[in-house]
Motif scaffolding. Structure first.
Motif, mmCIF file in Angstrom:
data_model
loop_
_atom_site.group_PDB
_atom_site.id
_atom_site.type_symbol
_atom_site.label_atom_id
_atom_site.label_comp_id
_atom_site.label_asym_id
_atom_site.label_seq_id
_atom_site.Cartn_x
_atom_site.Cartn_y
_atom_site.Cartn_z
ATOM 1 N N GLU A 67 65.168 38.613 39.141
ATOM 2 C CA GLU A 67 65.332 37.490 40.058
ATOM 3 C C GLU A 67 66.843 37.236 40.107
ATOM 4 N N VAL A 68 67.407 37.207 41.306
ATOM 5 C CA VAL A 68 68.872 37.093 41.418
ATOM 6 C C VAL A 68 69.238 35.845 42.213
ATOM 7 N N THR A 69 70.120 35.029 41.659
ATOM 8 C CA THR A 69 70.662 33.876 42.393
ATOM 9 C C THR A 69 72.148 34.129 42.613
ATOM 10 N N GLN A 83 65.864 39.279 32.799
ATOM 11 C CA GLN A 83 64.880 38.924 33.832
ATOM 12 C C GLN A 83 65.516 38.182 35.005
ATOM 13 N N ARG A 84 66.519 37.374 34.685
ATOM 14 C CA ARG A 84 67.120 36.541 35.729
ATOM 15 C C ARG A 84 68.636 36.701 35.693
ATOM 16 N N ALA A 85 69.193 36.875 36.876
ATOM 17 C CA ALA A 85 70.635 37.112 36.956
ATOM 18 C C ALA A 85 71.295 36.075 37.855
ATOM 19 N N LEU A 113 67.927 43.398 42.263
ATOM 20 C CA LEU A 113 66.656 43.016 42.907
ATOM 21 C C LEU A 113 65.676 44.185 42.892
ATOM 22 N N ASP A 114 66.176 45.371 43.230
ATOM 23 C CA ASP A 114 65.309 46.559 43.261
ATOM 24 C C ASP A 114 64.758 46.885 41.875
ATOM 25 N N THR A 160 77.896 39.344 36.501
ATOM 26 C CA THR A 160 76.560 38.782 36.299
ATOM 27 C C THR A 160 76.436 38.033 34.987
ATOM 28 N N LEU A 161 75.663 36.966 35.065
ATOM 29 C CA LEU A 161 75.249 36.248 33.848
ATOM 30 C C LEU A 161 73.734 36.419 33.767
ATOM 31 N N PHE A 162 73.239 36.952 32.687
ATOM 32 C CA PHE A 162 71.790 37.067 32.520
ATOM 33 C C PHE A 162 71.319 35.869 31.694
#
Ligand code: GLY
Length: 270
Positions: free
Chosen positions: A56-58, A10-12, A51-52, A267-269
């Motif tokens: 949610e990407v930080t 869900q979040r990266a 994102l597409d 990436t870290l999820f």
């Protein structure tokens, strides 16, 4: 449609490409990035793909003192509400960790954080998850003491740990040569590991061996929604993902590959 993993997607967390990226470690399949503008463009396209896909990407700022800082996967291991902060296996990469640890501790209120001490070493890229089974490589970056720290956490969480000796002369990390695009499938390349190295898999799970020349493409990310990030230029990998009933999202990774970086590295999820 195959069942796909839904956890941790869900979040990266990513980290921007520094100007110093041309000095990133490149001792395996890369020869050193030469085009930082292109690396940034590829990195941005990768973030956009996440994102597409609804994540949610930080993106944390780049750290010019650490050319390898984009490879956040190595710096933290997030499992079921727990964060293990490993001691990275290459000395030049140890000081990349504090901003990532700070970010995770702010985001993951209530998560348990544990560290690694003494001689223990581990890169997050040496860990591969297939459902409740975790495979960890003994590699140039991950040692037995590091594996024992991970084992303590996994036994606490009730997960199984299996150790794989990867051929360190030609493989940097376990994820440089394999990935799990779904909870049922391990993709890996011929010429590195055998089915015996992974051991008996749960019913319904299988290993797919792909041609050795497509080993880089065996590093994929299943996003848990039927979509899978794959690197451009690996036709058998692409065909296999489609045959599994999954939707590939193809990313040009050429400059990131030059720094020995695969898709999962960026990436870290959590
Ligand atoms: N360049 C990625 C690494 O060696 O850790």
């Amino acid at each position: 449609m195959a069942t796909v993993r839904t956890d941790q997607k869900q979040r990266a967390l990513m980290r921007a490409v520094p100007e110093s990226f041309s000095k990133a470690l490149a001792n395996y399949f890369g020869s050193g990035p030469t085009d930082i503008a292109l690396a940034r463009k590829q990195h941005a396209a990768y973030a956009q793909a996440l994102l597409d896909s609804g994540l949610e990407v930080t993106i944390l700022p780049a750290d010019e003192n650490h050319p390898d800082c984009i490879f956040v996967e190595d710096q933290a291991i997030v499992i079921d509400g727990h964060v293990l902060l490993p001691l990275p296996g290459h000395p030049s990469r140890v000081a990349e960790q504090p901003p990532i640890a700070d970010f995770l501790s702010r985001q993951l209120n209530g998560f348990q954080v544990c560290g690694m001490f003494g001689d223990a070493r581990m890169d997050g890229g040496d860990l591969l998850r297939l459902g409740n089974i975790f495979f960890v490589a003994r590699s140039k970056r991950t040692n037995d003491a590091g594996i024992e720290t991970l084992r303590s956490l996994l036994s606490h969480l009730g997960h199984e740990l299996r150790i794989i000796d990867i051929p360190t002369e030609k493989a940097l990390h376990l994820t440089s040569i394999s990935s799990t695009p779904t909870d049922q499938v391990i993709l890996t390349a011929e010429g590195f590991l055998s089915a015996d190295d992974f051991g008996e898999l749960p019913e319904g799970c299988r290993i797919i061996f792909l041609p050795e020349e497509e080993v880089y493409g065996c590093n994929t990310i299943g996003l848990g929604n039927g979509k899978v990030l794959v690197a451009k230029g690996y036709p058998t990998v692409l065909e296999t993902i489609q045959e599994l009933g999954l939707e590939p999202i193809v990313l040009d990774m050429s400059q990131i590959r030059e720094a020995d970086g695969s898709i999962t590295c960026c990436t870290l999820f959590f």
